[in-house]
Enzyme design. Structure first.
Site, PDB file in Angstrom:
ATOM      1  N   GLU A 105     -28.315  29.702 -18.983  1.00 19.57           N
ATOM      2  CA  GLU A 105     -27.747  30.131 -17.690  1.00 19.57           C
ATOM      3  C   GLU A 105     -26.634  29.212 -17.090  1.00 19.57           C
ATOM      4  OE1 GLU A 105     -30.844  29.658 -14.808  1.00 19.57           O
ATOM      5  OE2 GLU A 105     -29.881  30.986 -13.464  1.00 19.57           O
ATOM      6  N   CYS A 156     -33.025  33.791 -16.107  1.00 18.17           N
ATOM      7  CA  CYS A 156     -34.141  32.779 -15.911  1.00 18.17           C
ATOM      8  C   CYS A 156     -35.231  33.306 -14.902  1.00 18.17           C
ATOM      9  CB  CYS A 156     -33.433  31.658 -15.001  1.00 18.17           C
ATOM     10  SG  CYS A 156     -34.407  30.389 -14.864  1.00 18.17           S
ATOM     11  N   LYS A 185     -28.382  38.495 -12.195  1.00 19.21           N
ATOM     12  CA  LYS A 185     -29.775  38.052 -11.968  1.00 19.21           C
ATOM     13  C   LYS A 185     -30.526  38.885 -10.721  1.00 19.21           C
ATOM     14  CE  LYS A 185     -31.913  33.479 -11.202  1.00 19.21           C
ATOM     15  NZ  LYS A 185     -31.726  31.900 -11.372  1.00 19.21           N
TER      16      LYS A 185
HETATM   17  N1  LIG Z   1     -32.717  29.059 -12.861  1.00 20.00           N
HETATM   18  C1  LIG Z   1     -33.822  29.313 -12.216  1.00 20.00           C
HETATM   19  O1  LIG Z   1     -33.625  30.520 -11.739  1.00 20.00           O
HETATM   20  N2  LIG Z   1     -34.905  28.563 -12.278  1.00 20.00           N
HETATM   21  C2  LIG Z   1     -35.943  28.648 -11.356  1.00 20.00           C
HETATM   22  C3  LIG Z   1     -37.132  27.848 -11.940  1.00 20.00           C
HETATM   23  C4  LIG Z   1     -37.875  28.673 -12.945  1.00 20.00           C
HETATM   24  O2  LIG Z   1     -37.648  30.036 -13.073  1.00 20.00           O
HETATM   25  O3  LIG Z   1     -38.539  28.240 -13.972  1.00 20.00           O
END
Ligand SMILES: NC(=O)NCCC(=O)O
Length: 384
Positions: free
Chosen positions: A119, A233, A196
């Site tokens: 990401e 993510c 996203k």
């Molecule tokens: N980049 C991101 O969305 N991280 C959030 C934490 C997770 O989903 O573990």
């Protein structure tokens, strides 16, 4: 720099278990003994020279009479920042471009057809700071920014599809930022982009300061190597997000991520794997590696002292198959390229056995979800 972190679950098992026991542990933990692929000697030599882990596994399907095997090789890239977040923006981007270029060249030697990066791969994961400059300067056009142009060159040079998750600046629509994955076809054309859908508000993941929830729904991209989608993510915590990519026909769903141990490591091996099982598709989970230290301190709004890093990005990228098997994870401490050969026929074969698509009650859920989304919804609780 040597890392005090625990390097790898898989390596620890290999080192400490007798072979018979290891086979049983892998059967239960991974769904079977992973089939290792042999790779060209020059790829192994290059990975060693360039100091990254290179691992390769295969997921076979049963032979069919009417359909030939549909083999595709995916490449998952996890990497540390080559330069610290305090380096000039252009130098950081340049160093990341060079690192990815060399890793993609090795992926091509391994016969990879579709490669996906972590990401926001062109930048430090700076959203924890809540500062705008210099971090917003890493944002670029999804259609013709320097990173997309690099990916187009890589796609053409190696004949592979590139999934490139970046911080997007949408110049045509008010210059706003998005967390976006650009999909570049093996022809070099930009096939499209996916944004996203779920923006975290957890711990130091202060991403809502920078961009909103995606507006593009759940696009699936038809490539010469199969239908792919990108669930970025935090979207992996939302089973319906995976479901919608699957309903649109995704055979492989990539999950480029940035997540840290203290927050999510207990969830990591479960979520993408469960999504592969629930949706009769392959899933590819990719995480960053290492610690990213920022120039200025920030707080987590929890009364604890200010600090300059997020915690430890634990790598551990892996691929899951629709029948529940998975590869071992890449290292928790090193850059790595995970190559997996997938027979996409396994998606339909597994669906025919388990019938989750056939037995799924979409209509019933749609009605109940529509009702539950209304402001005057009253939960259906039966009381005495
Ligand atoms: N980049 C991101 O969305 N991280 C959030 C934490 C997770 O989903 O573990």
């Amino acid at each position: 720099m040597a890392s005090p972190e625990f390097p790898s679950l898989e390596r620890s098992l290999e080192e400490h278990l007798p072979p018979d026991e290891l086979r049983n542990v892998r059967r239960i933990l991974l769904g079977g003994e992973p089939r290792k692929l042999s790779l060209p000697a020059e790829a192994l030599a290059a990975a060693s020279e360039l100091d990254f882990e290179l691992a390769a596994f295969g997921f076979e399907a049963a032979e069919e009479q009417l359909r030939p095997a549909r083999l595709v090789r995916v490449g998952l890239v996890q990497n540390r920042l080559p330069l610290p977040p305090c380096a000039p923006v252009a130098e950081q981007v340049g160093a990341l471009h060079r690192r990815i270029e060399e890793m993609v060249a090795v992926a091509a030697q391994c016969g990879v057809n579709v490669v996906c990066f972590q990401e926001a791969w062109t930048m430090p994961f700076a959203f924890c700071t809540r500062e705008k400059l210099p971090w917003t300067e890493f944002a670029e056009s999804a259609e013709d920014g320097p990173t997309t142009r690099l990916c187009q060159r890589l796609a053409r040079a190696h004949g592979l599809v590139v999934v490139s998750p970046i911080l997007e600046r949408d110049e045509a629509h008010g210059d706003v930022l998005w967390n976006t994955a650009v999909v570049v076809s093996s022809s070099g054309a930009v096939l499209g982009k996916s944004r996203k859908n779920h923006v975290p508000r957890v711990g130091d993941f202060n991403e809502a300061t920078y961009y909103m929830e995606g507006t593009l729904g759940h696009p699936v991209f038809q490539t010469p190597f199969g239908r792919i989608a990108v669930n970025i993510c935090y979207g992996r915590h939302h089973p319906l997000n995976w479901l919608l990519y699957s309903l649109n026909g995704a055979e492989i769903i990539f999950n480029p991520s940035a997540t840290v141990g203290a927050l999510s490591e207990a969830l990591w091996p479960i979520e993408a794997r469960n999504a592969a099982i629930a949706n009769h598709c392959f899933t590819c989970a990719i995480n960053r590696v290492g610690v990213e230290r920022f120039p200025r301190e920030f707080t987590s709004g929890d009364g604890k002292p200010a600090h300059r890093d997020f915690g430890y990005f634990y790598g551990s990228s892996y691929v899951s198959a629709p029948d529940g098997r998975r590869t071992p994870g890449l290292s928790r401490t090193r850059d790595g390229l995970l190559v997996a050969e997938l027979d996409l026929n396994l998606c339909r074969q597994t669906g025919d056995i388990w019938n989750f698509k056939m037995t799924g009650r979409l209509g019933m859920y749609a009605e109940e979800l529509t009702a539950a989304a209304q402001p005057d919804y009253r939960p259906h609780i039966v009381k005495e």
